[in-house]
Design an enzyme around this catalytic site. Sequence first.
Site, short mmCIF file in Angstrom:
data_model
loop_
_atom_site.label_atom_id
_atom_site.label_comp_id
_atom_site.label_asym_id
_atom_site.label_seq_id
_atom_site.Cartn_x
_atom_site.Cartn_y
_atom_site.Cartn_z
N HIS A 205 0.80 -1.23 0.00
CA HIS A 205 0.00 0.00 0.00
C HIS A 205 0.83 1.28 0.00
CE1 HIS A 205 0.93 -0.04 4.31
NE2 HIS A 205 0.61 1.24 4.31
C1 UD1 Z 1 -2.24 5.57 6.05
C2 UD1 Z 1 -0.93 6.10 6.63
C3 UD1 Z 1 0.16 5.06 6.46
C4 UD1 Z 1 -0.27 3.72 7.04
C5 UD1 Z 1 -1.57 3.31 6.39
C6 UD1 Z 1 -2.10 1.99 6.87
C7 UD1 Z 1 -0.47 8.53 6.50
C8 UD1 Z 1 0.28 9.56 5.78
N1 UD1 Z 1 -0.49 7.31 5.94
O1 UD1 Z 1 -2.08 5.42 4.64
O2 UD1 Z 1 1.31 5.50 7.14
O3 UD1 Z 1 0.72 2.76 6.79
O4 UD1 Z 1 -2.54 4.32 6.67
O5 UD1 Z 1 -3.23 1.65 6.13
O6 UD1 Z 1 -1.03 8.80 7.54
N2 UD1 Z 1 -9.90 4.31 2.73
C9 UD1 Z 1 -10.96 3.46 2.85
N3 UD1 Z 1 -11.41 3.20 4.10
C10 UD1 Z 1 -10.84 3.75 5.20
C11 UD1 Z 1 -9.74 4.60 5.04
C12 UD1 Z 1 -9.28 4.87 3.80
O7 UD1 Z 1 -11.50 2.95 1.89
O8 UD1 Z 1 -11.31 3.47 6.32
C13 UD1 Z 1 -9.39 4.62 1.40
C14 UD1 Z 1 -9.33 6.10 1.16
O9 UD1 Z 1 -10.47 6.54 0.53
C15 UD1 Z 1 -8.08 6.30 0.34
C16 UD1 Z 1 -7.26 5.06 0.61
O10 UD1 Z 1 -8.05 4.18 1.35
O11 UD1 Z 1 -8.37 6.33 -1.02
C17 UD1 Z 1 -6.00 5.38 1.33
O12 UD1 Z 1 -6.24 5.97 2.59
P1 UD1 Z 1 -5.32 7.13 3.18
O13 UD1 Z 1 -6.01 7.74 4.32
O14 UD1 Z 1 -4.80 7.98 2.10
O15 UD1 Z 1 -4.09 6.47 3.81
P2 UD1 Z 1 -3.33 5.09 3.68
O16 UD1 Z 1 -2.82 4.87 2.33
O17 UD1 Z 1 -4.18 4.03 4.29
#
Ligand code: UD1
Length: 361
Positions: A205
Amino acid sequence: MKILSVVGARPNFMKVAPLHRLLLFKEGIDAKVIHTGQHYDERMSDIFFRQLELPEPDIFLGVGSGSHAVQTSKIMVKFEKVVDDENPDLVIVVGDVNSTVACTLVAKKKHVKVAHIEAGLRSFDRKMPEEINRIVTDSISDLLFVTEESGEKNLQNEGIKNHKIKMVGNVMIDSLLHFQTKSQKLKVLEKLGVEKNNYGLVTLHRPSNVDDEQSLSQALEILQKVSKRIPLVFPIHPRTYKNARKYGLDSYLDNNKKIIVTDPQGYLEFLNLMENARVVITDSGGIQEETTFLKVPCLTLRDNTERPITVEKGSNTLLPMDKQQIINKVEEVLEGKYKRGEVPHLWDGKAANRIVNVLLN
Ligand code: UD1
């Protein structure tokens, strides 16, 4: 003493759980959990609260997803109100996510003390958003709880005074040990149709691996190749899933019976999957530590790690996104020639106790 523990994203929940469990029963301590809502859905958040036996968060900020600036600033605005209303003596932050840095900034500007758990880790790669979060958080926190020796050294090199730095071990291993027996009872392998020691477990990820079309297609192609040697279980992160669809890489995920793609797994299910895997292929931070503890071979598809002890002492190896090098390492594991590693000092299930002792003194 009023203590607010901040959680935001998936890797935070298993770090706060063992600590909160202790704080709740300490006389004279009023402990609350604040969930920023950086991760918010059932699979990335709610299931972890249930499985880690964390009470519902006392305050939920519901910030949701967004760009770094949007997410960080929304957390700051909402957390400022929490600090005003609650007037805490201490804010505890963990790890390196946007919630960690946002709440640290707010608390410090309001003259509230901050303790950072998992301080001092450095990948020395400032293109990683987490590295920026770590540096900023550590530079202004009052107490820095460290999991491995490199953390102590990095903080000293950055000019942080020794009395602020406390080597306490790894709270994630506290959670792992606390829930290991429960996790071992689950029938996860049967459900997925794989056998103990005869599958690889994959997670990907990191933005550097999955946000760009070329990197992601290269990664998926490599997995395709590895799956010809050993079946793979791939609980796919929402970021990776969305990008695979966006770039039209669905066929890698849909048409290969040897790559079992699942939703993100719960804490207990994932622990079971790690413990029984022949090899783990990942770009996660925490999984490098959990596999080191479990002595399961871990191939980390990154150029650097902020957790060097997992490579030096543990079962982790860093690998570039290079097909041949990855295949060769997988072969080494399958032939039983891969290192087993050792468990680092103080990764013993008692880190939260040490932290609470420091806080009470
Ligand atoms: C975040 C953290 C990363 C950690 C990771 C674990 C930061 C900068 N990054 O990255 O360090 O390793 O979490 O997962 O804080 N989404 C969902 N459901 C959710 C949350 C997010 O579907 O409950 C989707 C969002 O819409 C987004 C994607 O997942 O498109 C990524 O989520 P994002 O909050 O950008 O962070 P991570 O990549 O998860």
